[in-house]
Design a protein around this motif. Sequence first.
Motif, short mmCIF file in Angstrom:
data_model
loop_
_atom_site.label_atom_id
_atom_site.label_comp_id
_atom_site.label_asym_id
_atom_site.label_seq_id
_atom_site.Cartn_x
_atom_site.Cartn_y
_atom_site.Cartn_z
N THR A 1 15.18 30.30 7.61
CA THR A 1 14.73 29.27 8.54
C THR A 1 13.27 28.92 8.25
N GLY A 2 13.00 27.64 8.13
CA GLY A 2 11.66 27.17 7.82
C GLY A 2 11.39 26.98 6.35
N ARG A 3 12.32 27.42 5.49
CA ARG A 3 12.18 27.22 4.05
C ARG A 3 12.82 25.90 3.64
N ASN A 4 12.30 25.32 2.56
CA ASN A 4 12.81 24.06 2.03
C ASN A 4 13.30 24.25 0.61
N ALA A 5 14.49 23.73 0.32
CA ALA A 5 15.10 23.93 -0.99
C ALA A 5 15.43 22.59 -1.64
N LEU A 6 15.16 22.50 -2.93
CA LEU A 6 15.54 21.36 -3.76
C LEU A 6 16.55 21.86 -4.78
N ILE A 7 17.73 21.24 -4.78
CA ILE A 7 18.80 21.65 -5.69
C ILE A 7 19.20 20.43 -6.50
N THR A 8 18.94 20.44 -7.79
CA THR A 8 19.34 19.31 -8.62
C THR A 8 20.83 19.42 -8.95
N GLY A 9 21.46 18.27 -9.13
CA GLY A 9 22.88 18.27 -9.44
C GLY A 9 23.71 18.93 -8.36
N SER A 10 23.59 18.45 -7.12
CA SER A 10 24.14 19.23 -6.00
C SER A 10 25.07 18.46 -5.08
N VAL A 11 25.58 17.32 -5.50
CA VAL A 11 26.52 16.60 -4.65
C VAL A 11 27.90 17.22 -4.71
N GLY A 12 28.22 17.91 -5.80
CA GLY A 12 29.53 18.54 -5.93
C GLY A 12 29.44 19.87 -6.65
N GLY A 13 30.57 20.52 -6.80
CA GLY A 13 30.67 21.72 -7.61
C GLY A 13 29.76 22.85 -7.19
N LEU A 14 29.24 23.56 -8.19
CA LEU A 14 28.40 24.73 -7.96
C LEU A 14 27.11 24.37 -7.22
N GLY A 15 26.51 23.23 -7.56
CA GLY A 15 25.28 22.82 -6.90
C GLY A 15 25.46 22.65 -5.41
N GLN A 16 26.57 22.03 -5.02
CA GLN A 16 26.84 21.86 -3.59
C GLN A 16 27.08 23.21 -2.91
N ALA A 17 27.79 24.11 -3.59
CA ALA A 17 28.04 25.43 -3.01
C ALA A 17 26.73 26.17 -2.74
N MET A 18 25.79 26.07 -3.68
CA MET A 18 24.50 26.74 -3.49
C MET A 18 23.70 26.08 -2.38
N ALA A 19 23.74 24.76 -2.30
CA ALA A 19 23.03 24.05 -1.23
C ALA A 19 23.57 24.44 0.14
N ARG A 20 24.88 24.52 0.26
CA ARG A 20 25.49 24.88 1.54
C ARG A 20 25.17 26.33 1.90
N LYS A 21 25.14 27.20 0.91
CA LYS A 21 24.83 28.60 1.19
C LYS A 21 23.39 28.74 1.71
N LEU A 22 22.46 28.02 1.09
CA LEU A 22 21.07 28.06 1.56
C LEU A 22 20.96 27.48 2.96
N ALA A 23 21.67 26.39 3.21
CA ALA A 23 21.64 25.78 4.54
C ALA A 23 22.22 26.74 5.59
N SER A 24 23.25 27.49 5.21
CA SER A 24 23.85 28.44 6.15
C SER A 24 22.86 29.53 6.55
N ALA A 25 21.86 29.77 5.70
CA ALA A 25 20.83 30.76 5.99
C ALA A 25 19.60 30.13 6.65
N GLY A 26 19.69 28.84 6.98
CA GLY A 26 18.62 28.19 7.72
C GLY A 26 17.69 27.31 6.93
#
Length: 265
Positions: free
Chosen positions: A8-33
């Motif tokens: 919570t309070g952290r900001n993440a930039l994930i390139t290539g993240s609309v689908g596939g592995l990039g999206q999975a990583m983005a969602r996992k980070l979002a699940s942690a706040g």
Amino acid sequence: MTDARRLTGRNALITGSVGGLGQAMARKLASAGANVMLHGLEEPEEAACLTEAIEREFGVRAFYCRADLRQTAAVRELVDRTEEALGPVHILINNAVVRHFARIEDFPIEKWTEALAVNVTAAFLATQMVLPGMRAAHYGRVFNMTSVYGYRGTVNRVDYVTTKTAIQGLTRATALETAGGPITCHALMPGSVLTPLWSDRLERMMIEEGLTRPEAEIRFLDGKQPSGRFVDADSVAEVLLLLCGPAGTDMNGAILPIEGGWLAR
């Protein structure tokens, strides 16, 4: 803050993240706040449903930026827009990739140049831009997505093999320059993850060779992952999440295989 919301309070930039592995990583980070900036080549309206879903499901801020990483100006604009929307980038995941399949003798120079730009130079530039903010925030995690083919060669994929090997060098150099401080840099090395690219390949195999889906997967993975199954994108995301927390503080410069035993052969 619960452990489940450790970012919570952290900001993440994930390139290539609309689908596939990039999206999975983005969602996992979002699940942690963590707030997230997604990136791709899709038009903004195409990504709107995804950012809205992430905000609704996880209660974080989520944005999308369309940027052609072949252009250095676009990389700089992506980082600038992320900082304008979210604030300093605390977690950077260099995941965007292009690849072309051809023998070296037939490999188009424009495809080679494109791979160097997207797969290596964009990662370097993004890292260069976010490090000062990470130092100021006393926290930073940089992740470069490499591949088993960063360790082992294969035919008809000279751009992919070369750039994934180079990314490992970038990781080690970044780790040494951040050593002793609050920033770490790692390379995650997935084996074959069931992305849309490989799913399409399996569909073609099923049609062309008359295979069932399980048969096509076995054929595709033969000689690769002894596990006999594709790497789950969520497994990769879980490793990333672990390294974003306290457990990652004393690790730096690691090249972490997540490849179902492929490299044990």
